[in-house]
Design a protein around this motif. Structure first.
Motif, PDB file in Angstrom:
ATOM      1  N   ARG A 110       0.847  -1.185   0.000  1.00  0.00           N
ATOM      2  CA  ARG A 110       0.000   0.000   0.000  1.00  0.00           C
ATOM      3  C   ARG A 110       0.885   1.237   0.000  1.00  0.00           C
ATOM      4  NH1 ARG A 110      -3.556   0.153   5.269  1.00  0.00           N
ATOM      5  NH2 ARG A 110      -4.029   2.183   4.393  1.00  0.00           N
ATOM      6  N   PHE A 111       0.294   2.394  -0.356  1.00  0.00           N
ATOM      7  CA  PHE A 111       1.014   3.669  -0.393  1.00  0.00           C
ATOM      8  C   PHE A 111       0.688   4.484   0.857  1.00  0.00           C
ATOM      9  CE2 PHE A 111       0.899   2.403  -4.763  1.00  0.00           C
ATOM     10  CZ  PHE A 111       1.980   2.997  -5.401  1.00  0.00           C
ATOM     11  N   ALA A 112       1.701   5.147   1.390  1.00  0.00           N
ATOM     12  CA  ALA A 112       1.494   6.062   2.507  1.00  0.00           C
ATOM     13  C   ALA A 112       1.321   7.474   1.941  1.00  0.00           C
ATOM     14  CB  ALA A 112       2.682   6.005   3.467  1.00  0.00           C
ATOM     15  N   VAL A 113       0.067   7.830   1.654  1.00  0.00           N
ATOM     16  CA  VAL A 113      -0.235   9.155   1.105  1.00  0.00           C
ATOM     17  C   VAL A 113      -0.809  10.009   2.227  1.00  0.00           C
ATOM     18  CG1 VAL A 113      -1.546  10.451  -0.608  1.00  0.00           C
ATOM     19  CG2 VAL A 113      -0.657   8.175  -1.173  1.00  0.00           C
ATOM     20  N   ASP A 114      -0.156  11.110   2.498  1.00  0.00           N
ATOM     21  CA  ASP A 114      -0.503  11.980   3.617  1.00  0.00           C
ATOM     22  C   ASP A 114      -1.881  12.619   3.413  1.00  0.00           C
ATOM     23  OD1 ASP A 114      -0.169  15.095   4.678  1.00  0.00           O
ATOM     24  OD2 ASP A 114       0.640  13.569   6.036  1.00  0.00           O
ATOM     25  N   GLU A 115      -2.716  12.567   4.445  1.00  0.00           N
ATOM     26  CA  GLU A 115      -4.067  13.130   4.358  1.00  0.00           C
ATOM     27  C   GLU A 115      -4.042  14.639   4.125  1.00  0.00           C
ATOM     28  OE1 GLU A 115      -7.020  11.827   4.197  1.00  0.00           O
ATOM     29  OE2 GLU A 115      -6.346   9.746   4.345  1.00  0.00           O
ATOM     30  N   ASP A 116      -3.090  15.321   4.744  1.00  0.00           N
ATOM     31  CA  ASP A 116      -2.987  16.767   4.538  1.00  0.00           C
ATOM     32  C   ASP A 116      -2.638  17.085   3.087  1.00  0.00           C
ATOM     33  OD1 ASP A 116      -3.588  17.259   7.173  1.00  0.00           O
ATOM     34  OD2 ASP A 116      -1.492  17.405   7.818  1.00  0.00           O
ATOM     35  N   ALA A 117      -1.736  16.286   2.510  1.00  0.00           N
ATOM     36  CA  ALA A 117      -1.370  16.486   1.105  1.00  0.00           C
ATOM     37  C   ALA A 117      -2.563  16.237   0.197  1.00  0.00           C
ATOM     38  CB  ALA A 117      -0.211  15.571   0.732  1.00  0.00           C
ATOM     39  N   LEU A 118      -3.376  15.219   0.515  1.00  0.00           N
ATOM     40  CA  LEU A 118      -4.583  14.955  -0.258  1.00  0.00           C
ATOM     41  C   LEU A 118      -5.563  16.121  -0.174  1.00  0.00           C
ATOM     42  CD1 LEU A 118      -5.623  11.214   0.292  1.00  0.00           C
ATOM     43  CD2 LEU A 118      -5.205  12.365  -1.886  1.00  0.00           C
ATOM     44  N   ALA A 119      -5.733  16.677   1.027  1.00  0.00           N
ATOM     45  CA  ALA A 119      -6.648  17.802   1.205  1.00  0.00           C
ATOM     46  C   ALA A 119      -6.181  19.020   0.402  1.00  0.00           C
ATOM     47  CB  ALA A 119      -6.762  18.150   2.686  1.00  0.00           C
ATOM     48  N   MET A 120      -4.871  19.255   0.407  1.00  0.00           N
ATOM     49  CA  MET A 120      -4.336  20.369  -0.381  1.00  0.00           C
ATOM     50  C   MET A 120      -4.544  20.128  -1.871  1.00  0.00           C
ATOM     51  SD  MET A 120      -0.802  21.380   1.614  1.00  0.00           S
ATOM     52  CE  MET A 120      -0.501  22.762   0.481  1.00  0.00           C
ATOM     53  N   ALA A 121      -4.295  18.885  -2.315  1.00  0.00           N
ATOM     54  CA  ALA A 121      -4.475  18.566  -3.730  1.00  0.00           C
ATOM     55  C   ALA A 121      -5.935  18.714  -4.137  1.00  0.00           C
ATOM     56  CB  ALA A 121      -3.986  17.145  -4.005  1.00  0.00           C
ATOM     57  N   ARG A 122      -6.857  18.320  -3.256  1.00  0.00           N
ATOM     58  CA  ARG A 122      -8.280  18.456  -3.557  1.00  0.00           C
ATOM     59  C   ARG A 122      -8.657  19.926  -3.738  1.00  0.00           C
ATOM     60  NH1 ARG A 122      -9.995  15.505   0.268  1.00  0.00           N
ATOM     61  NH2 ARG A 122     -10.369  17.142   1.806  1.00  0.00           N
ATOM     62  N   ALA A 123      -7.959  20.806  -3.026  1.00  0.00           N
ATOM     63  CA  ALA A 123      -8.211  22.245  -3.135  1.00  0.00           C
ATOM     64  C   ALA A 123      -7.427  22.882  -4.284  1.00  0.00           C
ATOM     65  CB  ALA A 123      -7.855  22.933  -1.819  1.00  0.00           C
ATOM     66  N   GLY A 124      -6.715  22.063  -5.044  1.00  0.00           N
ATOM     67  CA  GLY A 124      -5.951  22.589  -6.169  1.00  0.00           C
ATOM     68  C   GLY A 124      -4.602  23.155  -5.789  1.00  0.00           C
ATOM     69  N   LEU A 125      -4.143  22.865  -4.568  1.00  0.00           N
ATOM     70  CA  LEU A 125      -2.867  23.385  -4.095  1.00  0.00           C
ATOM     71  C   LEU A 125      -1.780  22.309  -4.208  1.00  0.00           C
ATOM     72  CD1 LEU A 125      -4.168  25.202  -0.897  1.00  0.00           C
ATOM     73  CD2 LEU A 125      -3.760  26.189  -3.174  1.00  0.00           C
ATOM     74  N   TRP A 126      -0.546  22.754  -4.180  1.00  0.00           N
ATOM     75  CA  TRP A 126       0.596  21.859  -4.307  1.00  0.00           C
ATOM     76  C   TRP A 126       1.264  21.717  -2.954  1.00  0.00           C
ATOM     77  CZ3 TRP A 126       6.040  23.706  -5.727  1.00  0.00           C
ATOM     78  CH2 TRP A 126       6.913  22.621  -5.829  1.00  0.00           C
TER      79      TRP A 126
END
Length: 289
Positions: free
Chosen positions: A149-165
């Motif tokens: 499985r991949f360890a994808v950070d929840e904060d990074a996902l939230a930023m990506a959902r908002a169109g942020l890098w």
């Protein structure tokens, strides 16, 4: 000089990559959308076809050095997945959908013999999904930056959902000794990918689970893992290898999540050994468009 069969497509161009090497670049139509790819090497029947699959928020551009080197041993194809690089489309939030795309892409190219899939990160997940669903189409797997499985950070996902890098998440893909050109190329690919496609890629990785896939894979596999990989750490890669019936794990000291780019010479030698170990492909004539 080895003979070369040119793949005809809606458009193609030829350009020099490394001294003595040429790449062909072109497009084919897959489900009505233009799909871009780069290729080099000879597609004679005794040569393997190695298909390179890039990682999240990337493109075939990341493979230029690798396809030129491996092209001395095989016929190589590096594709821009839908919505990435120069390919049309919106991208998918599920690796299984990319696997279906890959099946249709190979059909569009007229590739009939089993291929070796070389994937990194998301591309490795796509390769594994493909090999589990269409085992007869796969002669071998080269997987890097993948685990159970991949360890994808929840904060990074939230930023990506908002169109942020999320620069922290992006930096986390790189090992501490990554070469400047690798850092620059990875950053360019990441920033040039549309925000909605970046988010979909991250979702595809976050939702990926290898459970059930390895036992359906029949092809031999070479799995590479960087000791500094924080997204798919070596222990997760070992868990994946335990489920694969015929696999070799090679741990790359000091490398991060994009080990294939950080240690290209190690990749080239590992792939060369792997291709030699699995032997020549079945003599099915390649039917190129």
């Amino acid at each position: 000089m080895a003979s070369r069969t040119v793949v005809r497509s809606s458009r193609w161009r030829e350009y020099r990559s490394l001294p003595g090497e040429f790449l062909l670049a072109g497009t084919v139509q897959v489900d009505g959308s233009s799909t871009y790819y780069q290729t080099t090497g000879s597609c004679e029947v005794e040569h393997h076809t190695v298909v390179f699959l890039h990682g999240m928020a990337s493109s075939s551009a990341c493979w230029r050095e690798q396809i030129a080197a491996v092209g001395r041993l095989a016929y190589t194809v590096a594709v821009d997945l839908p919505g990435h690089g120069r390919s049309e489309g919106e991208g998918y939030a599920d690796a299984r959908e990319y696997a279906v795309f890959l099946d249709r892409f190979l059909d569009a190219l007229g590739v009939r013999q089993p291929v070796v899939l070389a994937g990194m990160c998301l591309g490795a997940a796509v390769a594994l999904e493909f090999a589990a669903r269409w085992p007869d189409r796969v002669a071998g797997l080269v997987l890097s930056g993948i685990a159970d499985r991949f360890a994808v950070d929840e904060d990074a996902l939230a930023m990506a959902r908002a169109g942020l890098w999320s620069e922290a998440f992006w930096q986390g893909q790189l090992g501490p000794h990554a070469r400047e050109e690798v850092v620059r190329l990875n950053q360019i690919c990441w920033l040039q990918t549309r925000p909605e496609v970046r988010y979909a890629d991250m979702l595809a990785c976050a939702n990926f689970r290898a459970s059930g896939l390895p036992r359906r894979v029949r092809a031999p596999a070479l799995v590479l893992s960087g000791t500094e990989d924080r997204i798919t750490p070596p222990e997760g890669a070992r868990n994946l290898c335990r489920g694969l019936g015929n696999s070799i794990l090679e741990v790359v000291p000091g490398a991060g999540h994009v080990a294939l780019l950080e240690e290209p010479e190690r990749l080239h030698s590992a792939v060369a050994r792997f291709l030699a170990a699995i032997g020549a492909p079945n003599p099915v004539p390649a039917r190129m468009l």
